[in-house]
Enzyme design. Structure first.
Site, PDB file in Angstrom:
ATOM      1  N   CYS A  82     -15.404 -38.106 -17.781  1.00  0.00           N
ATOM      2  CA  CYS A  82     -14.353 -37.329 -18.007  1.00  0.00           C
ATOM      3  C   CYS A  82     -15.091 -36.486 -19.138  1.00  0.00           C
ATOM      4  O   CYS A  82     -16.141 -37.279 -19.855  1.00  0.00           O
ATOM      5  CB  CYS A  82     -13.632 -38.599 -18.803  1.00  0.00           C
ATOM      6  SG  CYS A  82     -12.385 -38.381 -20.166  1.00  0.00           S
ATOM      7  N   GLU A 130       2.730 -50.307 -70.298  1.00  0.00           N
ATOM      8  CA  GLU A 130       3.428 -50.596 -69.507  1.00  0.00           C
ATOM      9  C   GLU A 130       2.920 -50.548 -68.124  1.00  0.00           C
ATOM     10  O   GLU A 130       3.196 -49.638 -67.858  1.00  0.00           O
ATOM     11  CB  GLU A 130       4.101 -51.535 -69.368  1.00  0.00           C
ATOM     12  CG  GLU A 130       4.828 -52.412 -70.966  1.00  0.00           C
ATOM     13  CD  GLU A 130       6.659 -52.384 -71.064  1.00  0.00           C
ATOM     14  OE1 GLU A 130       7.315 -52.236 -69.994  1.00  0.00           O
ATOM     15  OE2 GLU A 130       6.580 -53.131 -72.221  1.00  0.00           O
TER      16      GLU A 130
HETATM   17  S1  IVH Z   1      11.238 -49.540 -69.427  1.00  0.00           S
HETATM   18  C1  IVH Z   1      15.414 -48.274 -71.788  1.00  0.00           C
HETATM   19  N1  IVH Z   1       9.372 -50.639 -67.885  1.00  0.00           N
HETATM   20  O1  IVH Z   1      11.444 -47.861 -63.981  1.00  0.00           O
HETATM   21  C2  IVH Z   1      14.138 -49.292 -71.042  1.00  0.00           C
HETATM   22  N2  IVH Z   1      11.117 -49.333 -66.714  1.00  0.00           N
HETATM   23  O2  IVH Z   1      13.521 -44.727 -64.455  1.00  0.00           O
HETATM   24  C3  IVH Z   1      14.189 -48.537 -69.456  1.00  0.00           C
HETATM   25  N3  IVH Z   1      10.552 -49.291 -64.088  1.00  0.00           N
HETATM   26  O3  IVH Z   1      14.496 -47.865 -62.925  1.00  0.00           O
HETATM   27  C4  IVH Z   1      13.354 -48.856 -68.855  1.00  0.00           C
HETATM   28  N4  IVH Z   1       8.574 -50.635 -64.449  1.00  0.00           N
HETATM   29  O4  IVH Z   1      12.926 -50.548 -62.894  1.00  0.00           O
HETATM   30  C5  IVH Z   1      10.451 -50.004 -67.928  1.00  0.00           C
HETATM   31  N5  IVH Z   1       7.372 -51.305 -67.361  1.00  0.00           N
HETATM   32  C6  IVH Z   1       8.715 -50.766 -67.244  1.00  0.00           C
HETATM   33  C7  IVH Z   1       9.293 -50.551 -65.873  1.00  0.00           C
HETATM   34  C8  IVH Z   1      10.527 -49.526 -65.734  1.00  0.00           C
HETATM   35  C9  IVH Z   1       9.712 -50.423 -64.131  1.00  0.00           C
HETATM   36  C10 IVH Z   1      10.879 -48.901 -63.697  1.00  0.00           C
HETATM   37  C11 IVH Z   1      13.454 -49.796 -63.772  1.00  0.00           C
HETATM   38  C12 IVH Z   1      13.692 -48.124 -64.417  1.00  0.00           C
HETATM   39  C13 IVH Z   1      12.704 -47.215 -64.628  1.00  0.00           C
HETATM   40  C14 IVH Z   1      13.346 -46.508 -64.659  1.00  0.00           C
END
Ligand code: IVH
Length: 737
Positions: free
Chosen positions: A478, A122
């Site tokens: 200039c 993702e």
């Molecule tokens: S999974 C257990 N998937 O990344 C699941 N997080 O450090 C944990 N984030 O602040 C998160 N895209 O908001 C996941 N496709 C994605 C993500 C994602 C962005 C962000 C999330 C969190 C940080 C994790």
């Protein structure tokens, strides 16, 4: 389109609850088509019209259903954002940054599984994490991540985000097909309880538009889309949040069950076995399809890959798409696809063992503003340029960056010595997005003072018509304008003096051999051979040497040769604003001599077809200027230029080669033009298109995702054009694509 309200009114009847529901459902269907299916079925105006009808019905009746779009914006202010304990913590993710760490991650997963691992991959969205709870399909609470255990209640604000359904509903079979959701993953029923996690973010176009408008209103702008999203979500007045272009993508299910499922499935927490779920698919990918089938938006780039190669490929592909996406991402998230394996591996104190964030190089970095210099362009415009402690951002090392003008400096409130945020996202040109105020404490700061006189020649500065730019009034006195005026005068499309490049022009001015274009003709071989020049070769140590007899002789011959040029080239060579090669030809064919042109007033000029009022004003202004008259007199009377008639109008197009001898480099992906086409069109203007950037490069045209060539151009201080600039150049030269 049946106009429900007028129908009801015509019959002089009260709207019934059925009428009301019909309208609510229609609006929800339209919103879903727009936000979830990415396939709008009615124009925005129609949606707005129906929405107003709904508002009117609600005002007249007691109907106020929870899933009505009018519920999105609540009344009144929120005093605080009440703490919410997450039943199941919002975890963070471990980070990796290179291929070696990627291999190590894949190896750990492989060892845990015993065979090649399947992953759900993702994009890592750069916004803020939320948990949204639906009970019996109705959105009941939304909370921020907070410390992972306790977040803040942002329900009222989250409800204003149109891509988040207030009520879950199953997609139809056709809708599922259009989104590529396989039947096996689609929800059969609305779950009694769903805790869906995902990212709230502000798309880049919305962010840009918002900032432009805020700037016009004199309000504070946001540094980046993430801050904009966070700031918008933490508004006490949900109406403000509603006005911000926020959106949402789901990426994880915290909990999801039916009331009649066994208690062990409902507890949540790290020990519950959600792989036993009777309603949810047993893969991460399947679960995202499942939430999608409930009407929640899921990112379209998500896929399933196998093994290390699959992970690498996704990382590279996504990185390549990054500049052209309409939202910021800061990496990829790689998740073991099997829920069973996820549960076997479990979590550390902070993060899942079965997932990792593989980060991209940052698009934004913090660095120190070392100084602000003021550069004077050929036409005298003074531009502030930030000198930065070099930083690697967006794949390029940035050591300087334009600050545009005085009002930009004021808007940023920037001081020398400040830590600033340099951003190079999506767009090619880096910019200073803002000052890190927290870093000011204890720092030695000095105000950026916009000069009151030209930093190159001390002449007065005058404000441009638009009030934003300052221009040096020194004209050809200039040195900066002198150098650039000479560079322009000798151009191929102008007086075509071969061998007199940037380096020589600079040396001639610096060593006071010449001050203006008329002085060029006073140079002699004996004098010129003693010009000190830097060795051109990069490999040799920078050596200073005399120009020497041979080169001097050749150059003098070339200068001599330039005495006989057609009038149109001379007019162009003067460097009058708005007078390009075409306008110069029009002028030359309308005025037989330069003296005639000099005597023309604005009215006369404007009466010539294709000469507009702006150009007319610049032409008159140019010939009013005392130094310009002196220089032209000397050119005619002392240097004895023998300007021939204007080049034949019929030759104009064949001869319209304003970029003759200029080398362009194309880099990155051009959105509207194929590289080959761009090359062909530039060549038709006389330009050469080369594959590598050197000091000789005239300009680099940088498309999306431009890499090391842009880097080099910045290093060498070579002009960088955007694709838009290129299109403008083509347009100015009447080239249609
Ligand atoms: S999974 C257990 N998937 O990344 C699941 N997080 O450090 C944990 N984030 O602040 C998160 N895209 O908001 C996941 N496709 C994605 C993500 C994602 C962005 C962000 C999330 C969190 C940080 C994790």
């Amino acid at each position: 389109m049946n106009d429900l309200l007028s129908l009801i009114e015509a019959q002089n009847e009260e709207p019934t609850y059925e009428n009301y529901r019909e309208l609510v459902e229609k609006l929800n269907r339209y919103a879903k088509a727009y936000y979830v299916l990415d396939n709008p079925i009615v124009p925005d105006a129609e949606y707005d019209r129906l929405y107003r009808q709904l508002e009117e019905i609600e005002a007249k009746t007691d109907f106020k259903d929870a899933d009505a779009p009018t519920r999105r914006v609540g009344d009144g202010l929120l005093n605080t954002f009440a703490p919410v304990a997450h039943k199941f913590p919002l975890m963070s993710l471990g980070d990796i940054f290179n291929d070696e760490e990627l291999s190590a991650f894949n190896k750990r997963m492989f060892e845990s599984s015993g065979s090649e691992v399947e992953y759900c991959v993702e994009p890592k969205l750069d916004g803020l994490a939320v948990s949204i709870i639906y009970e019996k399909g109705i959105l009941v609470r939304a909370a921020t991540r907070g410390d992972g255990t306790t977040g803040e209640d942002v329900t009222a604000n989250v409800k204003t985000i149109h891509s988040i359904p207030l009520k879950l509903s199953l997609l139809t079979k056709e809708q599922r097909e259009s989104l590529g959701i396989q039947d096996e993953f689609a929800a059969q029923k609305i779950p009694d309880y769903l805790d869906v996690r995902g990212e709230i973010f502000m798309p880049r176009d919305g962010f840009k538009k918002w900032n432009e408008e805020a700037s016009k209103r004199g309000q504070k702008t946001f540094v980046n889309p993430r801050n904009a999203a966070a700031g918008s979500l933490r508004q006490q007045d949900p109406k403000i949040t509603a006005s911000r272009p926020l959106t949402f993508n789901a990426y994880y299910i915290g909990q999801c069950y039916m009331d009649d499922e066994p208690e062990s499935l409902k507890e949540g927490g790290l020990d519950s076995r959600s792989s036993d779920s009777t309603i949810m698919p047993h893969t991460q990918y399947g679960r995202l399809q499942y939430v999608k089938s409930l009407g929640l938006p899921v990112n379209p780039l998500i896929r399933v890959v196998r093994g290390l190669e699959g992970l690498r490929e996704f990382y590279n592909d996504t990185g390549a798409q990054r500049p052209s996406l309409n939202y910021d991402i800061d990496g990829t998230v790689l998740k073991v696809n099997s829920i069973e394996m996820q549960e076997e591996m479990g979590f550390t104190a902070k993060a899942p063992r079965w997932a990792i964030a593989y980060k991209f190089p940052p698009e934004e970095e913090m660095t120190k503003l070392l100084a602000v210099n003021f550069q004077v362009g050929r036409t005298g415009v003074v531009t502030p340029v930030a000198r930065l402690d070099p930083v690697y951002v967006g794949g390029v090392t940035i050591s300087n960056c334009t600050l545009h003008n005085e009002s930009e400096i004021k808007r940023l409130g920037i001081k020398v010595g400040d830590m600033v945020i340099v951003r190079r996202a999506g767009d090619v040109i880096p910019q200073i997005a803002g000052v890190v105020l927290e870093k000011r404490e204890g720092a030695t700061l000095t105000d950026v003072v916009f000069p009151s006189v030209c930093p190159e020649c001390g002449s007065a500065l005058e404000r441009e018509g638009d009030g934003v730019a300052y221009r040096c009034t020194g004209g050809l006195f200039c040195p900066s304008q002198q150098r650039q005026a000479i560079e322009h005068y000798v151009e191929r499309a102008a007086m075509d003096i071969d061998g007199l490049g940037e380096r020589l022009a600079e040396a001639l001015i610096d060593q006071q051999f010449i001050h203006n274009i008329a002085d060029l003709y006073t140079l002699t071989e004996d004098k010129l051979e003693k010009l000190l020049v830097e060795s051109a070769s990069k490999d040799e140590e920078s050596k200073t040497r005399f120009l020497g007899k041979t080169v001097a002789k050749k150059l003098i011959a070339n200068i001599d040769g330039s005495r006989k040029r057609p009038l149109n080239r001379f007019i162009y060579a003067l460097g009058i604003r708005e007078v390009g090669t075409t306008t110069a030809k029009i002028l030359a064919s309308n005025f037989r001599t330069i003296q005639d042109l000099m005597a023309a007033d604005e009215k006369k000029l404007q009466s010539i077809p294709n000469i507009g009022s702006v150009a007319a004003r610049y032409i008159v202004d140019f010939f009013k200027e005392e130094h310009n008259i002196t220089v032209i007199d000397r050119l005619i009377n002392e240097a004895k230029l023998e300007l021939s008639e204007c080049e034949q109008v019929s030759d104009m197009n064949a001869d319209n080669k304003p970029y003759l001898g200029k080398t362009f480099v194309l880099t990155g992906t051009l959105a509207t033009l194929k590289r080959d086409k761009a090359k062909e069109l530039l060549e038709s203007l006389g330009a050469k298109v080369s594959g590598s950037v050197s000091k000789k490069t005239f300009a680099v045209v940088a498309g999306e995702e431009a890499g090391s060539k842009l880097d080099k151009a910045n290093e060498l201080g070579i002009t960088v054009y955007s694709e838009e600039d290129l299109l403008n150049i083509l347009k100015e030269n009447n080239i249609t694509i």
